[in-house]
Design a protein around this motif. Structure first.
Motif, mmCIF file in Angstrom:
data_model
loop_
_atom_site.group_PDB
_atom_site.id
_atom_site.type_symbol
_atom_site.label_atom_id
_atom_site.label_comp_id
_atom_site.label_asym_id
_atom_site.label_seq_id
_atom_site.Cartn_x
_atom_site.Cartn_y
_atom_site.Cartn_z
ATOM 1 N N UNK A 98 -21.289 -29.099 14.008
ATOM 2 C CA UNK A 98 -22.441 -29.664 14.691
ATOM 3 C C UNK A 98 -23.707 -29.343 13.907
ATOM 4 N N UNK A 99 -24.581 -30.332 13.669
ATOM 5 C CA UNK A 99 -25.834 -30.059 12.943
ATOM 6 C C UNK A 99 -26.668 -28.929 13.540
ATOM 7 N N UNK A 100 -26.820 -28.825 14.879
ATOM 8 C CA UNK A 100 -27.574 -27.680 15.417
ATOM 9 C C UNK A 100 -26.942 -26.331 15.081
ATOM 10 N N UNK A 101 -25.612 -26.263 15.110
ATOM 11 C CA UNK A 101 -24.928 -25.016 14.752
ATOM 12 C C UNK A 101 -25.153 -24.703 13.276
ATOM 13 N N UNK A 102 -25.060 -25.728 12.431
ATOM 14 C CA UNK A 102 -25.281 -25.524 11.001
ATOM 15 C C UNK A 102 -26.706 -25.048 10.742
ATOM 16 N N UNK A 103 -27.673 -25.624 11.445
ATOM 17 C CA UNK A 103 -29.063 -25.202 11.285
ATOM 18 C C UNK A 103 -29.249 -23.749 11.696
ATOM 19 N N UNK A 104 -28.613 -23.346 12.792
ATOM 20 C CA UNK A 104 -28.731 -21.963 13.263
ATOM 21 C C UNK A 104 -28.175 -20.991 12.227
ATOM 22 N N UNK A 105 -27.025 -21.329 11.647
ATOM 23 C CA UNK A 105 -26.428 -20.466 10.629
ATOM 24 C C UNK A 105 -27.306 -20.402 9.382
ATOM 25 N N UNK A 106 -27.900 -21.540 9.017
ATOM 26 C CA UNK A 106 -28.757 -21.549 7.828
ATOM 27 C C UNK A 106 -30.005 -20.698 8.039
ATOM 28 N N UNK A 107 -30.528 -20.689 9.255
ATOM 29 C CA UNK A 107 -31.714 -19.871 9.547
ATOM 30 C C UNK A 107 -31.379 -18.393 9.426
ATOM 31 N N UNK A 108 -30.203 -18.014 9.896
ATOM 32 C CA UNK A 108 -29.776 -16.620 9.753
ATOM 33 C C UNK A 108 -29.678 -16.231 8.278
ATOM 34 N N UNK A 109 -29.115 -17.119 7.471
ATOM 35 C CA UNK A 109 -28.989 -16.838 6.038
ATOM 36 C C UNK A 109 -30.359 -16.779 5.370
ATOM 37 N N UNK A 110 -31.236 -17.702 5.724
ATOM 38 C CA UNK A 110 -32.568 -17.734 5.118
ATOM 39 C C UNK A 110 -33.399 -16.514 5.496
ATOM 40 N N UNK A 111 -33.136 -15.951 6.661
ATOM 41 C CA UNK A 111 -33.914 -14.801 7.121
ATOM 42 C C UNK A 111 -33.723 -13.576 6.231
ATOM 43 N N UNK A 112 -32.647 -13.553 5.461
ATOM 44 C CA UNK A 112 -32.395 -12.414 4.568
ATOM 45 C C UNK A 112 -33.145 -12.532 3.244
ATOM 46 N N UNK A 113 -33.702 -13.694 2.962
ATOM 47 C CA UNK A 113 -34.271 -13.941 1.639
ATOM 48 C C UNK A 113 -35.406 -12.984 1.300
ATOM 49 N N UNK A 114 -36.384 -12.859 2.200
ATOM 50 C CA UNK A 114 -37.549 -12.013 1.918
ATOM 51 C C UNK A 114 -37.144 -10.559 1.708
ATOM 52 N N UNK A 115 -36.145 -10.102 2.447
ATOM 53 C CA UNK A 115 -35.700 -8.719 2.308
ATOM 54 C C UNK A 115 -35.093 -8.499 0.928
ATOM 55 N N UNK A 116 -34.258 -9.440 0.484
ATOM 56 C CA UNK A 116 -33.625 -9.314 -0.827
ATOM 57 C C UNK A 116 -34.664 -9.358 -1.943
ATOM 58 N N UNK A 117 -35.681 -10.199 -1.782
ATOM 59 C CA UNK A 117 -36.752 -10.268 -2.786
ATOM 60 C C UNK A 117 -37.514 -8.957 -2.840
ATOM 61 N N UNK A 118 -37.818 -8.382 -1.679
ATOM 62 C CA UNK A 118 -38.530 -7.107 -1.629
ATOM 63 C C UNK A 118 -37.721 -5.986 -2.279
ATOM 64 N N UNK A 119 -36.421 -6.010 -2.118
ATOM 65 C CA UNK A 119 -35.572 -4.969 -2.698
ATOM 66 C C UNK A 119 -35.525 -5.062 -4.221
ATOM 67 N N UNK A 120 -35.762 -6.235 -4.764
ATOM 68 C CA UNK A 120 -35.687 -6.423 -6.211
ATOM 69 C C UNK A 120 -36.948 -5.900 -6.892
ATOM 70 N N UNK A 121 -36.756 -5.312 -8.066
ATOM 71 C CA UNK A 121 -37.886 -4.838 -8.855
ATOM 72 C C UNK A 121 -38.233 -5.760 -10.006
ATOM 73 N N UNK A 122 -37.548 -6.895 -10.118
ATOM 74 C CA UNK A 122 -37.798 -7.853 -11.194
ATOM 75 C C UNK A 122 -39.033 -8.691 -10.875
ATOM 76 N N UNK A 123 -39.674 -9.292 -11.888
ATOM 77 C CA UNK A 123 -40.801 -10.204 -11.632
ATOM 78 C C UNK A 123 -40.382 -11.327 -10.691
ATOM 79 N N UNK A 124 -41.308 -11.772 -9.853
ATOM 80 C CA UNK A 124 -40.972 -12.743 -8.812
ATOM 81 C C UNK A 124 -40.425 -14.048 -9.388
ATOM 82 N N UNK A 125 -40.966 -14.511 -10.515
ATOM 83 C CA UNK A 125 -40.472 -15.755 -11.115
ATOM 84 C C UNK A 125 -39.045 -15.581 -11.614
#
Length: 294
Positions: A5-32
């Motif tokens: 179901x598209x709504x279920x897929x969207x919900x799962x994608x939001x959960x996955x996307x929510x981890x992005x900022x945390x992973x970026x913060x954990x990295x010490x490499x240049x943002x680009x």
């Protein structure tokens, strides 16, 4: 994917996307560099399947659609570069919320360019969600946090990322009506990867010499936010109006804020909590309005 179901897929994608900022913060490499490897690894994970199952679609891709997909990839590269850099200057809550201000631009663009209906309730839901986003975005300044001196710059970068995300969503909504998912994202991610590579080289950022921990983070960004996040969102664009997809993505700031609290010890203030509640209310109003068509 056809069975999901598209709504279920969207919900799962939001959960996955929510981890992005945390992973970026954990990295010490240049943002680009972080953005480059995230998109590159996502492309490497998806392209073999795309080439095996959609070889004919690649050959039949028109020059116009290929050009639009390439421009979309450039917009996505600017989105990633600006947003990832913003996380060095402002809080996770403010950055992730402001980068999701794109529903305002998407709703206007969908009405003007794609002839999508934007109802009164849809507009009301967007306004409500954006009001919550505004409350969250100024929380650093009001609370006098560690980002008080740099928050405005970081917030501006996140806002630029939001504008570019709107261009990405609108172009994807148009192309995904006639181009299969994997060929589409392969071209977009390929253009995005090349753009980020050029930016990294122009800035003199090193592409090698990182410890194993960084490579694990790069791969994690590709699998989580990349494959299960952005790629699933692209799939949903063929089944759900772009305004609904864009406003649903405002759930990402709430999830990212909670993860920042648990994993980065970034304690949200009262304004952040209030803003997050208003954002969720806006998502519910808009989704229901689009479903009912009123």
């Amino acid at each position: 994917m056809a069975r999901i179901s598209p709504p279920v897929a969207l919900a799962l994608s939001i959960l996955a996307l929510s981890t992005s900022a945390i992973l970026v913060r954990w990295s010490g490499a240049p943002s680009v560099v972080v953005a480059f490897y995230r998109v590159l690894f996502t492309l490497l994970l998806l392209s073999p399947l795309a080439l095996v199952r959609h070889r004919a679609e690649f050959r039949s891709l028109s020059t116009r659609d290929g050009a639009v997909a390439t421009v979309t990839g450039v917009a996505l590269a600017i989105h990633f570069a600006a947003w990832f850099e913003s996380l060095n200057w402002t809080s996770v809550a403010a950055s992730v919320t402001l980068v999701q201000t794109q529903p305002v631009f998407v709703a206007v663009g969908a009405y003007l360019l794609l002839d999508e209906r934007v109802t009164v309730r849809t507009v009301g839901g967007i306004v409500l969600a954006m009001a919550g986003a505004a409350v969250m975005s100024v929380s650093d300044l009001l609370a006098g946090t560690a980002f008080a001196g740099t928050a405005l710059y970081g917030n501006a970068l996140a806002l630029l990322g939001g504008v570019m995300a709107a261009c990405y969503v609108l172009a994807g909504r148009s192309l995904r009506q006639r181009v299969a998912l994997l060929p589409y994202v392969s071209v977009v991610y390929g253009a995005c990867t090349c753009t980020l590579l050029l930016v990294a080289l122009a800035g003199g950022d090193p592409l090698t010499g990182y410890p194993a921990r960084e490579w694990v983070l790069f791969l994690g960004m590709a699998i989580g936010p990349g494959v299960f996040g952005h790629t699933v969102v692209n799939w949903a664009l063929a089944h759900v109006d772009s305004s609904v997809v864009s406003v649903s993505l405002l759930g990402e700031p709430v999830g990212a804020t909670l993860l920042a609290l648990l994993l980065l010890a970034e304690v949200p203030g009262g304004a952040t909590v209030l803003g997050g509640a208003v954002v969720l209310a806006g998502i519910v109003v808009t989704a229901r309005a689009q479903r009912l068509g009123t």
